[in-house]
Design an enzyme around this catalytic site. Structure first.
Site, PDB file in Angstrom:
ATOM      1  N   GLU A  97      11.456  -3.822  16.346  1.00  0.00           N
ATOM      2  CA  GLU A  97      10.410  -4.595  15.676  1.00  0.00           C
ATOM      3  C   GLU A  97      10.945  -5.123  14.345  1.00  0.00           C
ATOM      4  O   GLU A  97      11.824  -4.517  13.745  1.00  0.00           O
ATOM      5  CB  GLU A  97       9.193  -3.688  15.469  1.00  0.00           C
ATOM      6  CG  GLU A  97       7.998  -4.312  14.818  1.00  0.00           C
ATOM      7  CD  GLU A  97       7.388  -5.477  15.590  1.00  0.00           C
ATOM      8  OE1 GLU A  97       8.031  -6.543  15.631  1.00  0.00           O
ATOM      9  OE2 GLU A  97       6.278  -5.342  16.107  1.00  0.00           O
ATOM     10  N   ASP A  98      10.389  -6.245  13.890  1.00  0.00           N
ATOM     11  CA  ASP A  98      10.801  -6.793  12.601  1.00  0.00           C
ATOM     12  C   ASP A  98      10.126  -6.072  11.441  1.00  0.00           C
ATOM     13  O   ASP A  98      10.769  -5.723  10.463  1.00  0.00           O
ATOM     14  CB  ASP A  98      10.565  -8.306  12.518  1.00  0.00           C
ATOM     15  CG  ASP A  98       9.131  -8.726  12.821  1.00  0.00           C
ATOM     16  OD1 ASP A  98       8.286  -7.867  13.163  1.00  0.00           O
ATOM     17  OD2 ASP A  98       8.844  -9.935  12.723  1.00  0.00           O
ATOM     18  N   ASP A 101       3.356  -2.834   9.531  1.00  0.00           N
ATOM     19  CA  ASP A 101       2.466  -2.606   8.393  1.00  0.00           C
ATOM     20  C   ASP A 101       1.246  -1.814   8.834  1.00  0.00           C
ATOM     21  O   ASP A 101       1.251  -0.599   8.740  1.00  0.00           O
ATOM     22  CB  ASP A 101       2.136  -3.892   7.623  1.00  0.00           C
ATOM     23  CG  ASP A 101       1.663  -5.050   8.476  1.00  0.00           C
ATOM     24  OD1 ASP A 101       1.106  -4.827   9.560  1.00  0.00           O
ATOM     25  OD2 ASP A 101       1.837  -6.186   8.031  1.00  0.00           O
ATOM     26  N   PHE A 150       3.977 -10.182   1.177  1.00  0.00           N
ATOM     27  CA  PHE A 150       4.220 -10.949   2.398  1.00  0.00           C
ATOM     28  C   PHE A 150       5.658 -11.434   2.386  1.00  0.00           C
ATOM     29  O   PHE A 150       6.075 -12.139   1.475  1.00  0.00           O
ATOM     30  CB  PHE A 150       3.248 -12.127   2.527  1.00  0.00           C
ATOM     31  CG  PHE A 150       3.281 -12.712   3.902  1.00  0.00           C
ATOM     32  CD1 PHE A 150       2.599 -12.091   4.941  1.00  0.00           C
ATOM     33  CD2 PHE A 150       4.036 -13.836   4.178  1.00  0.00           C
ATOM     34  CE1 PHE A 150       2.656 -12.605   6.237  1.00  0.00           C
ATOM     35  CE2 PHE A 150       4.090 -14.357   5.453  1.00  0.00           C
ATOM     36  CZ  PHE A 150       3.401 -13.739   6.488  1.00  0.00           C
ATOM     37  N   ARG A 163      11.961 -18.356   9.318  1.00  0.00           N
ATOM     38  CA  ARG A 163      12.627 -17.356  10.160  1.00  0.00           C
ATOM     39  C   ARG A 163      14.139 -17.377   9.988  1.00  0.00           C
ATOM     40  O   ARG A 163      14.798 -16.360  10.106  1.00  0.00           O
ATOM     41  CB  ARG A 163      12.312 -17.592  11.642  1.00  0.00           C
ATOM     42  CG  ARG A 163      10.904 -17.269  12.044  1.00  0.00           C
ATOM     43  CD  ARG A 163      10.772 -17.360  13.571  1.00  0.00           C
ATOM     44  NE  ARG A 163       9.389 -17.410  14.004  1.00  0.00           N
ATOM     45  CZ  ARG A 163       8.603 -16.346  14.137  1.00  0.00           C
ATOM     46  NH1 ARG A 163       9.066 -15.151  13.847  1.00  0.00           N
ATOM     47  NH2 ARG A 163       7.362 -16.486  14.547  1.00  0.00           N
TER      48      ARG A 163
END
Length: 175
Positions: A97-98, A101, A150, A163
């Site tokens: 996973e990137d 949260d 963010f 990205r």
């Protein structure tokens, strides 16, 4: 509103940490094969770099799960956009996973994948925001714990942009 991106983690820091995590994964799976599941789209950059550095045999599959849309906060609604191509029976599965949260998406995904009878199921993430956790998930491999900001770059996006940045950056907005 204008978007500004400030570097949080440099390309060199990210590369160095991925090398370390790949070494740990290689040691943990010594003598075995590991099946990487990339959570699209964000984790693709991370998984490619991770896979290149893992020294045990690797197979890969891709899954797309969404809970963001074009916002900066999780909607809380999880949907599978693309499912796996192959069964997981008897495989040592590592979800890649990137970012984690709230944990909602991964909690849901883990629940689904556990029912597919893998030999083992672990989780690896590039970034973790543990203070945002709503649903508890066990993260086996974490490259970086980051503050509640963010972030974009290295596969992470804001409205499908950024990205391709080779670093992790924080997005701020101004007029």
């Amino acid at each position: 509103m204008k978007e500004n991106v400030k570097i949080l983690l440099s390309e060199q820091e990210v590369d160095r940490r991925i090398e370390e995590i790949a070494g740990q994964i290689s040691r943990d799976y010594a003598g075995q094969e590991v099946h990487l599941i990339c959570v699209l789209k964000g984790a693709v950059f991370f998984m490619c770099e991770l896979a290149k550095r893992i020294t045990v045999p690797v197979t890969m599959d891709f899954m797309s799960v969404s809970s963001y849309g074009n916002d900066t906060k999780s909607s809380g609604v999880v949907k599978i956009v693309k499912d796996l191509d192959e069964p997981l029976d008897g495989k040592n599965v590592l979800i890649v996973e990137d970012i984690i949260d709230s944990g909602r998406t991964l909690s849901y995904l883990i629940e689904i994948l556990e029912k597919r009878n893998p030999a083992s199921l672990r989780l690896c993430t590039l970034l973790d925001k543990p203070e945002r956790r709503i649903a508890q998930v066990t993260v086996d491999y974490t490259c970086f714990n980051i503050p509640d900001e963010f972030v974009v770059g290295y596969g992470l996006d804001y409205a499908q942009k950024y990205r391709n940045l080779p670093f992790i950056g924080v997005v701020t907005f101004s007029d």
